[in-house]
Design a protein around this motif. Structure first.
Motif: not given
Length: 483
Positions: A265-279
């Motif tokens: 939930l909080f790493v594998l799915l959250s990071m790519p969908s955060s829009g922080g590293a890649i918009p």
């Protein structure tokens, strides 16, 4: 000769120990047990490996734009949309606005990602680096080519530049990441604190989250990664509690699978969908769909609005973070209620005077000590086994083994046999504390997960108590351990 005799005796003891350690079954019958052991041990790294391949390599290996909203001034918006659609289908959504001011306002008001004013020798492009450096670069490249085709030289204006210390526009991502992963790890570590009850653990998570929020904000502000606005501390605190409380609330329901669920939930799915590293406009549709719901993405959106867009559109992401906190609190309350209900049912069953069953095979198993290596027909299979040795690996007979529940209620007492081994059966399917103690040695305690049909082994190595030397404080300090 004496030394040779001692060596021979030690070798004989080692050979007997190895024979006892080897399973009695043959290779064919031990294969299912080996498979079960490997599956229960390696499922998490395998899950993490596959998760990184799917959730990181897939969205990040080739970022491409998807439905990037661009406000175009003037009547040529329709022609531009057709030209861009032929070149990059689905990459841009063009909408017409009245003039250059309206195009600029669409970007600063977060109604569009970019604004374009075509025509003349100096067509203008309004971008916001705060939305991501990769997206800004893509827009500049695309509309530079558009301007050159009409014989103009593109003029770019950044209407929402990032702080001076955030040259790549990814500072918010790393700030949020620094508060997300420790919030989850804190729950993992607190699960080992068996002396802490649920209330103390929740209070610890709240206090730790508040401290992390203040320190993270002060550090990022000191490095000029973010502008100054103390309201950001509250937003960051909401994220820490969203992750920590929800993770802690999931523990009773997923038990040994909790690490995979929380990390998913909080790493594998959250990071790519955060829009922080890649918009978020440049990742696949699945992660774009997750963006409005995951905590990391919502905190990044709230901080972007707070710092760079005059607090525009920060209400919705803050409400989503609050919803995660409420969900976490509800899960914790539900877990506590479920546990209390189970304890009441267990106590009621113990207090009830039930008639003896005509067939003992139908009686529910109760926690009890059993003889190690006993294979009586119809007897209870051990749920917990183990051996207790001294600091030299020699078996310790007569060591007291006490098994308690997570709240300290004693379930059974046993003692090791002449080979230092013990066994217990009928333990409930949840975590229990196993304590090994002897008058002349330091006690040891371990928390294990008892599961019916999946025997667990817990060995102990007890060290001698520290020798007391008169006048020498702390002499002979030793310790106890388990393995």
């Amino acid at each position: 000769m004496a030394d040779h005799a001692k060596h021979a005796e030690h070798a004989e003891h080692a050979e007997h120990a190895e024979q006892r350690a080897e399973p009695a079954q043959g290779p064919a019958s031990s294969l299912p047990g080996t498979v079960r052991t490997l599956a229960s041990t390696l499922w998490f790294p395998v899950f993490f490996f596959a998760g990184f391949l799917v959730c990181y390599l897939l969205p990040f290996h080739n970022p491409t734009p998807h439905h990037v909203e661009v406000a175009v001034a003037g009547p040529s918006a329709g022609q531009l949309e057709q030209a861009l659609e032929q070149r990059s289908p689905g990459a841009f959504d063009i909408r017409q606005v009245a003039d250059a001011d309206a195009a600029r306002d669409a970007v600063t008001g977060r109604d569009a990602t970019a604004g374009f004013v075509p025509g003349g020798k100096e067509p203008r492009l309004f971008v916001a680096k705060a939305d991501g450096y990769a997206l800004e670069s893509l827009l500049q490249k695309t509309f530079t080519e558009v301007a050159q085709q009409s014989g103009g030289q593109l003029k770019v204006e950044d209407v929402a530049p990032t702080a001076s210390g955030d040259g790549m526009g990814t500072g918010l991502f790393y700030l949020v990441l620094a508060c997300t992963i420790p919030s989850y790890i804190s729950v993992m570590m607190l699960l080992r604190a068996t002396a802490f009850g649920r209330r103390k653990k929740v209070v610890t998570l709240v206090v730790l989250g508040a401290a992390m929020s203040v320190i993270a904000y002060a550090t990022a502000r000191g490095m000029d990664v973010i502008p100054g606005d103390p309201l950001a501390i509250l937003f960051i605190f909401l994220l820490t509690q969203a992750v920590a409380l929800t993770s802690y609330g999931l523990v009773p329901f997923f038990k040994q699978f909790f690490p995979g669920v929380a990390m998913g939930l909080f790493v594998l799915l959250s990071m790519p969908s955060s829009g922080g590293a890649i918009p978020v406009q440049m990742v696949p549709g699945f992660f774009r769909a997750l963006h409005p719901f995951m905590p990391m993405g919502n905190l990044i959106e709230a901080l972007r609005g707070l710092f760079y867009f005059d607090s525009k559109d920060i209400g919705r992401p803050v409400l989503v973070l609050c919803a995660w906190v409420v969900v976490g609190a509800a899960l914790i309350a539900l877990g506590a209620w479920t546990e209390r209900r189970a304890v009441r049912a267990e106590r009621a069953a113990e207090a009830a005077e039930e008639p003896l069953s005509e067939d003992p095979a139908f009686e529910l198993p109760r926690p009890s000590a059993v003889t190690p290596h006993s294979h009586r027909v119809g007897g209870q299979e051990p749920t917990l086994t183990g051996a207790v040795t001294d600091e030299h690996g020699r078996p310790l007979p007569g060591v007291a083994i006490t098994v308690t529940g997570t709240h300290g209620r004693e379930m059974l007492r046993a003692s090791t046999d002449e080979r230092g081994e013990y066994a217990a059966a009928g333990l409930p399917d949840h975590f229990v504390n196993v304590i090994a103690s002897s008058p002349d040695r330091l006690a040891a305690v371990e928390r294990v997960l008892a599961r019916d049909g999946h025997p667990v082994r817990q060995d102990f190595r007890l060290l001698p108590r520290p020798a007391v030397v008169a006048g020498v404080p702390g002499a002979g300090v030793s310790g106890a351990g388990s393995h």
